[in-house]
Design a protein around this motif. Structure first.
Motif, short mmCIF file in Angstrom:
data_model
loop_
_atom_site.label_atom_id
_atom_site.label_comp_id
_atom_site.label_asym_id
_atom_site.label_seq_id
_atom_site.Cartn_x
_atom_site.Cartn_y
_atom_site.Cartn_z
N GLY A 99 -3.43 35.16 -1.43
CA GLY A 99 -3.47 34.65 -2.61
C GLY A 99 -1.92 33.88 -2.98
N ARG A 100 -1.42 33.77 -1.97
CA ARG A 100 0.05 33.09 -2.19
C ARG A 100 0.35 31.74 -1.47
NH1 ARG A 100 4.82 35.44 -1.27
NH2 ARG A 100 4.12 36.61 0.69
N THR A 101 -0.60 31.31 -0.64
CA THR A 101 -0.50 30.19 0.24
C THR A 101 -1.43 29.21 -0.14
OG1 THR A 101 -1.63 31.44 2.11
CG2 THR A 101 0.76 31.53 2.13
N SER A 102 -1.01 27.77 0.22
CA SER A 102 -1.99 26.75 0.15
C SER A 102 -1.54 25.51 0.56
CB SER A 102 -2.39 26.44 -1.55
OG SER A 102 -1.17 26.09 -2.24
N LEU A 103 -2.50 24.65 1.03
CA LEU A 103 -1.98 23.15 1.66
C LEU A 103 -2.42 22.18 0.42
CD1 LEU A 103 -3.51 23.33 5.36
CD2 LEU A 103 -1.25 23.94 4.58
N PHE A 104 -1.73 20.99 0.77
CA PHE A 104 -2.02 19.95 0.23
C PHE A 104 -3.24 19.30 0.64
CE2 PHE A 104 2.23 20.97 -0.56
CZ PHE A 104 2.45 20.99 -1.86
N LEU A 105 -4.23 19.64 0.53
CA LEU A 105 -5.37 19.26 1.57
C LEU A 105 -5.82 17.58 1.29
CD1 LEU A 105 -7.94 22.25 0.70
CD2 LEU A 105 -6.43 22.05 2.69
N THR A 106 -5.54 17.19 0.06
CA THR A 106 -5.87 15.90 -0.15
C THR A 106 -4.89 14.82 0.84
OG1 THR A 106 -4.59 15.52 -2.06
CG2 THR A 106 -6.93 15.88 -2.28
N ASP A 107 -3.71 15.49 1.34
CA ASP A 107 -2.65 14.76 2.00
C ASP A 107 -3.03 15.04 3.57
OD1 ASP A 107 -1.58 13.53 -0.37
OD2 ASP A 107 0.17 15.19 -0.35
N LEU A 108 -3.84 15.87 3.88
CA LEU A 108 -3.91 15.97 5.38
C LEU A 108 -4.21 14.61 6.07
CD1 LEU A 108 -5.98 19.38 5.75
CD2 LEU A 108 -3.70 18.75 6.53
N VAL A 109 -5.13 13.82 5.67
CA VAL A 109 -5.33 12.62 6.25
C VAL A 109 -4.25 11.77 6.22
CG1 VAL A 109 -5.92 11.42 3.95
CG2 VAL A 109 -6.99 10.48 5.91
N ASN A 110 -3.30 12.09 5.43
CA ASN A 110 -2.03 11.13 5.60
C ASN A 110 -0.96 11.85 6.59
OD1 ASN A 110 -2.89 9.26 3.79
ND2 ASN A 110 -2.03 10.76 1.88
N ASN A 112 0.12 15.10 6.45
CA ASN A 112 1.03 16.24 5.45
C ASN A 112 0.25 17.50 5.63
OD1 ASN A 112 2.61 17.69 3.78
ND2 ASN A 112 2.33 16.66 2.19
N ALA A 113 1.01 18.46 6.46
CA ALA A 113 0.25 19.69 6.52
C ALA A 113 1.32 20.76 6.07
CB ALA A 113 0.02 20.15 8.04
N SER A 114 2.02 20.16 5.10
CA SER A 114 3.01 21.42 4.57
C SER A 114 2.46 22.50 3.73
CB SER A 114 3.99 20.61 3.42
OG SER A 114 4.63 19.48 3.95
N LEU A 115 3.09 23.67 3.92
CA LEU A 115 2.48 24.80 3.21
C LEU A 115 3.42 25.37 2.12
CD1 LEU A 115 0.62 27.43 3.79
CD2 LEU A 115 2.34 28.35 4.67
N LYS A 116 2.60 25.49 0.97
CA LYS A 116 3.24 26.04 -0.17
C LYS A 116 3.25 27.75 -0.31
CE LYS A 116 3.08 26.15 -5.31
NZ LYS A 116 2.22 25.10 -6.43
N ILE A 117 4.17 28.31 -0.58
CA ILE A 117 4.05 29.72 -0.79
C ILE A 117 4.40 30.05 -1.93
CG2 ILE A 117 5.02 31.99 0.15
CD1 ILE A 117 5.24 30.71 2.96
N SER A 118 3.62 30.82 -2.91
CA SER A 118 4.08 31.29 -4.36
C SER A 118 4.66 32.63 -4.25
CB SER A 118 2.86 31.11 -5.12
OG SER A 118 2.13 29.75 -5.08
N ASN A 119 5.48 32.77 -5.29
CA ASN A 119 6.06 34.13 -5.68
C ASN A 119 6.68 34.66 -4.36
OD1 ASN A 119 6.37 36.63 -7.01
ND2 ASN A 119 4.39 37.35 -6.23
N VAL A 120 7.64 33.94 -3.99
CA VAL A 120 8.36 34.24 -2.80
C VAL A 120 9.23 35.34 -2.87
CG1 VAL A 120 10.34 33.33 -1.49
CG2 VAL A 120 8.67 31.74 -2.23
N GLN A 121 8.99 36.10 -1.69
CA GLN A 121 9.72 37.64 -1.46
C GLN A 121 10.69 37.54 -0.43
OE1 GLN A 121 8.85 39.99 -3.98
NE2 GLN A 121 7.62 38.18 -4.68
N LEU A 122 11.53 38.39 -0.56
CA LEU A 122 12.42 38.44 0.45
C LEU A 122 12.03 38.65 1.92
CD1 LEU A 122 15.36 40.58 -0.92
CD2 LEU A 122 15.59 38.26 -0.12
N THR A 123 10.84 39.32 1.88
CA THR A 123 10.26 39.66 3.24
C THR A 123 9.59 38.50 4.01
OG1 THR A 123 8.37 40.33 2.06
CG2 THR A 123 9.56 42.01 2.75
N ASP A 124 9.44 37.39 3.06
CA ASP A 124 8.84 35.91 3.63
C ASP A 124 10.04 35.27 4.61
OD1 ASP A 124 6.36 36.44 2.06
OD2 ASP A 124 7.22 35.35 0.34
#
Length: 274
Positions: A99-110, A112-124
């Motif tokens: 529930g905390r990760t996602s890609l910018f799927l529409t940018d894969l064709v360009n 871009n496989a960058s990963l977004k992590i939400s609600n960042v914790q120290l353990t990340d």
């Protein structure tokens, strides 16, 4: 003399064989490590506790076919995020990232496989690997994510000659430095700094410097391994003038291992460039 010549000749042949073997090993490691030619570029990141962070990863795209993306973290079982055969596949995702990760799927064709992590914790915090597979090949690269807390600084005056710099959230515990920006003198020993425990592991920083004079500029710097906040202040006939800034300390971009090895190979083949 003829015997010495033969020995020298054999030594030269041995050196050439060793160099050829070393080059072959480098090329082999490049092929084994990346399995192909798809160069993946990543960039180190700094995450703010309870905030969002983007782990950068770019690659050579295939405009005709969807690319498979796999994000992993060292020391963690399962995947961080997986996208394959044109759809999200999180069946083996580690529970810490659900529930905390996602890609910018529409940018894969360009590419871009960058990963977004939400609600960042120290353990990340840790080392992540981005792996890409498509018709261009399979490539991977790693990056480091550092996690902590940092916040903007505020500069005020509590008396006509006392400056205060404060900032609500820092982790790890920062250092505080006071400077006379006009004379370049270090005034830290003449200041009083308090670290107030805040939410979670974070500290609120309050630091006072007494003895400020009119028309001299003073700077307060709060810094840890992740960020630096600076506040500048000057007493004038019209009142206190201030400006502030917050800079995140970044480790920059990491090129793919294959690119590094090709550069190393070029150096070996052209030692005169050194």
């Amino acid at each position: 003399m003829a015997g010495i010549g033969k020995v020298i000749f054999r030594i030269m042949i041995a050196i050439i064989i060793i160099l050829v073997a070393a080059i072959a090993l480098i090329i082999g490691l490049s092929i084994a490590g990346n399995s192909t030619t798809n160069d993946v570029t990543t960039s180190n990141a700094v995450g703010l506790i309870d905030g969002n962070v983007i782990l950068g990863c770019t690659f050579t795209p295939d405009p005709q076919k969807s690319s498979n993306v796999l994000w992993e973290k060292e020391g963690v079982s399962g995947s961080v995020y997986k996208y394959e055969n044109g759809k999200v596949s999180l069946g083996d995702q580690n529970s810490a990232f659900r529930g905390r990760t996602s890609l910018f799927l529409t940018d894969l064709v360009n590419g871009n496989a960058s990963l977004k992590i939400s609600n960042v914790q120290l353990t990340d915090a840790g080392t992540y690997k981005c792996t890409i597979s498509n018709s261009k090949g399979t490539g991977s690269n790693k990056l480091s994510l550092n996690v902590g807390a940092f916040s903007p600084i505020t500069v005020t005056n509590t008396t006509p000659s006392t400056l205060r710099c404060s900032s609500p959230s820092w982790y790890p515990k920062p250092t505080v430095t006071w400077l006379n920006a006009t004379s370049k003198d270090d005034l830290t020993n003449s200041s009083i700094t308090t670290f107030v425990p805040g939410l979670n592991v974070m500290f609120e920083v309050i630091s006072d410097f007494s003895g400020a004079m009119e028309n001299a500029q003073y700077s307060c710097v709060i810094k840890n391994d992740l960020a630096q906040a600076q506040g500048n202040a000057k007493f004038t006939v019209t009142g206190l003038k201030t400006d502030v800034r917050l800079d995140i300390i970044s480790s920059g971009v990491i090129v793919s291992p294959s690119v590094f090895l090709l550069c190393l190979l070029a150096i070996l083949l052209h030692p005169a460039a050194l």
